[in-house]
Design an enzyme around this catalytic site. Structure first.
Site, PDB file in Angstrom:
ATOM      1  N   CYS A 105       0.826  -1.213   0.000  1.00  0.00           N
ATOM      2  CA  CYS A 105       0.000   0.000   0.000  1.00  0.00           C
ATOM      3  C   CYS A 105       0.865   1.270   0.000  1.00  0.00           C
ATOM      4  O   CYS A 105       1.515   1.544  -1.001  1.00  0.00           O
ATOM      5  CB  CYS A 105      -0.985  -0.058   1.158  1.00  0.00           C
ATOM      6  SG  CYS A 105      -2.444   0.915   0.768  1.00  0.00           S
ATOM      7  N   HIS A 229      -3.439  -5.247   1.599  1.00  0.00           N
ATOM      8  CA  HIS A 229      -2.795  -5.506   2.902  1.00  0.00           C
ATOM      9  C   HIS A 229      -2.840  -6.981   3.319  1.00  0.00           C
ATOM     10  O   HIS A 229      -3.682  -7.341   4.155  1.00  0.00           O
ATOM     11  CB  HIS A 229      -3.514  -4.693   3.984  1.00  0.00           C
ATOM     12  CG  HIS A 229      -3.301  -3.230   3.895  1.00  0.00           C
ATOM     13  ND1 HIS A 229      -2.303  -2.574   4.568  1.00  0.00           N
ATOM     14  CD2 HIS A 229      -3.964  -2.282   3.195  1.00  0.00           C
ATOM     15  CE1 HIS A 229      -2.348  -1.279   4.303  1.00  0.00           C
ATOM     16  NE2 HIS A 229      -3.352  -1.076   3.465  1.00  0.00           N
ATOM     17  N   GLU A 231      -1.057  -8.382   5.400  1.00  0.00           N
ATOM     18  CA  GLU A 231      -0.706  -8.482   6.833  1.00  0.00           C
ATOM     19  C   GLU A 231      -1.930  -8.332   7.740  1.00  0.00           C
ATOM     20  O   GLU A 231      -1.855  -8.596   8.928  1.00  0.00           O
ATOM     21  CB  GLU A 231       0.375  -7.442   7.192  1.00  0.00           C
ATOM     22  CG  GLU A 231      -0.084  -6.007   7.366  1.00  0.00           C
ATOM     23  CD  GLU A 231      -0.395  -5.275   6.058  1.00  0.00           C
ATOM     24  OE1 GLU A 231      -0.356  -5.897   4.973  1.00  0.00           O
ATOM     25  OE2 GLU A 231      -0.707  -4.073   6.122  1.00  0.00           O
TER      26      GLU A 231
HETATM   27  N1  LIG Z   1      -3.445   2.078   3.414  1.00  0.00           N
HETATM   28  C1  LIG Z   1      -2.510   2.801   2.862  1.00  0.00           C
HETATM   29  O1  LIG Z   1      -1.321   2.522   2.982  1.00  0.00           O
HETATM   30  C2  LIG Z   1      -2.983   4.030   2.106  1.00  0.00           C
HETATM   31  C3  LIG Z   1      -1.890   4.743   1.357  1.00  0.00           C
HETATM   32  C4  LIG Z   1      -2.283   6.176   1.050  1.00  0.00           C
HETATM   33  N2  LIG Z   1      -3.172   6.221  -0.073  1.00  0.00           N
HETATM   34  C5  LIG Z   1      -1.019   7.010   0.794  1.00  0.00           C
HETATM   35  O2  LIG Z   1      -0.987   7.850   0.011  1.00  0.00           O
HETATM   36  O3  LIG Z   1      -0.045   6.856   1.436  1.00  0.00           O
END
Ligand SMILES: NC(=O)CC[C@H](N)C(=O)O
Length: 256
Positions: A105, A229, A231
């Site tokens: 992410c 995610h 995890e």
């Molecule tokens: N759950 C996440 O890691 C979101 C990331 C988020 N969109 C960012 O810009 O960092």
């Protein structure tokens, strides 16, 4: 006295500046061992630690690193505000040395070369992954969702050592993998089609009813990125895959 060094260890560092680092640590802890795929199977124990600074990373000397989800802009600010060396600069070098990094992410955003929807004024990145990623593709926190996706996790082409028996062309196919998307990015374009391999995608039905295929996980040599995610589930197979990649890479380096 010199401390006893256990050679059969694989060490993973989890960047712990902000976000969901503890969940990654717990997931890696749930694995405990991995095995070399060489003729003489060696058992490796797995060590995992949170790292918050360059000196933490140097002390642990990890074979692979995980960058968690959270907020990529906040992590960039924390990374640059440290008195110590800048972690992002250090991790750029870490990648150049051929070590594996997996970004989930926000971590996948930090590893990308091109980011759509950066905060005003831009944000610092580690880079190395030749893709265009859209930072908040799926919308805001309220648009977060869970779905099942299929993954084709590849062991990759970055292995030029034929002495070991690692089957680099093998693929671990995971069907119906629980994928949690939280303010998730999406990979919109692969900029280096020769080297970036797609290891996960799925079809999204947009608000207007049209369908679109989005890329959710990629591998480029020693970089893995997933926009969801793993995890946060009870399924540690993606983490096992990463540890195995790190071990294979280590074996290639020490020429087993
Ligand atoms: N759950 C996440 O890691 C979101 C990331 C988020 N969109 C960012 O810009 O960092």
């Amino acid at each position: 006295m010199e401390p006893l060094i256990n050679e059969n260890q694989i060490k993973i560092g989890v960047l712990a500046l902000q976000g969901g680092f503890r969940e990654h640590v717990n997931m890696i802890k749930s694995i405990k061992h991995c095995f070399s795929e060489c003729e003489n199977k060696f058992k490796y124990s797995i060590i995992v630690e949170e790292v918050k600074s360059v000196s933490d990373i140097k002390k642990l000397n990890p074979h692979g690193m995980i960058l968690p989800g959270g907020e990529s802009t906040s992590m960039a600010i924390i990374a640059s505000g440290n008195d110590d060396e800048n972690i992002f600069t250090f991790l750029k070098d870490y990648l150049k040395q051929g070590h594996f990094i997996w970004g989930t992410c926000a971590g996948s955003i930090m590893l990308s070369n091109k980011v759509d929807g950066q905060k005003i004024g831009g944000q610092s990145l580690i880079g190395g992954l030749d893709v265009l990623i859209s930072r908040n593709y799926f919308g805001r926190q309220i648009d977060s969702f869970e779905t099942k996706i299929n993954l084709n996790l590849k062991y990759g082409k970055n292995n030029n050592n034929n002495n070991n028996n690692i089957n680099i062309n093998s693929v671990l196919s995971l069907e119906n993998f629980e994928a949690i998307f939280i303010r998730a990015p999406a990979i919109l374009d692969i900029l280096d089609k020769e080297n970036v391999e797609i290891i996960g995608d799925f079809i999204v039905t947009k608000k207007d009813g049209t369908k679109e295929k989005v890329i959710t996980a990629v591998k480029q040599n020693n970089i893995i990125a997933s926009v969801f995610h793993p995890e946060l589930t009870n399924d540690n197979r993606f983490h096992k895959y990463f540890v195995q990649l790190v071990l294979n890479n280590h074996l290639t380096k020490i020429n087993i």
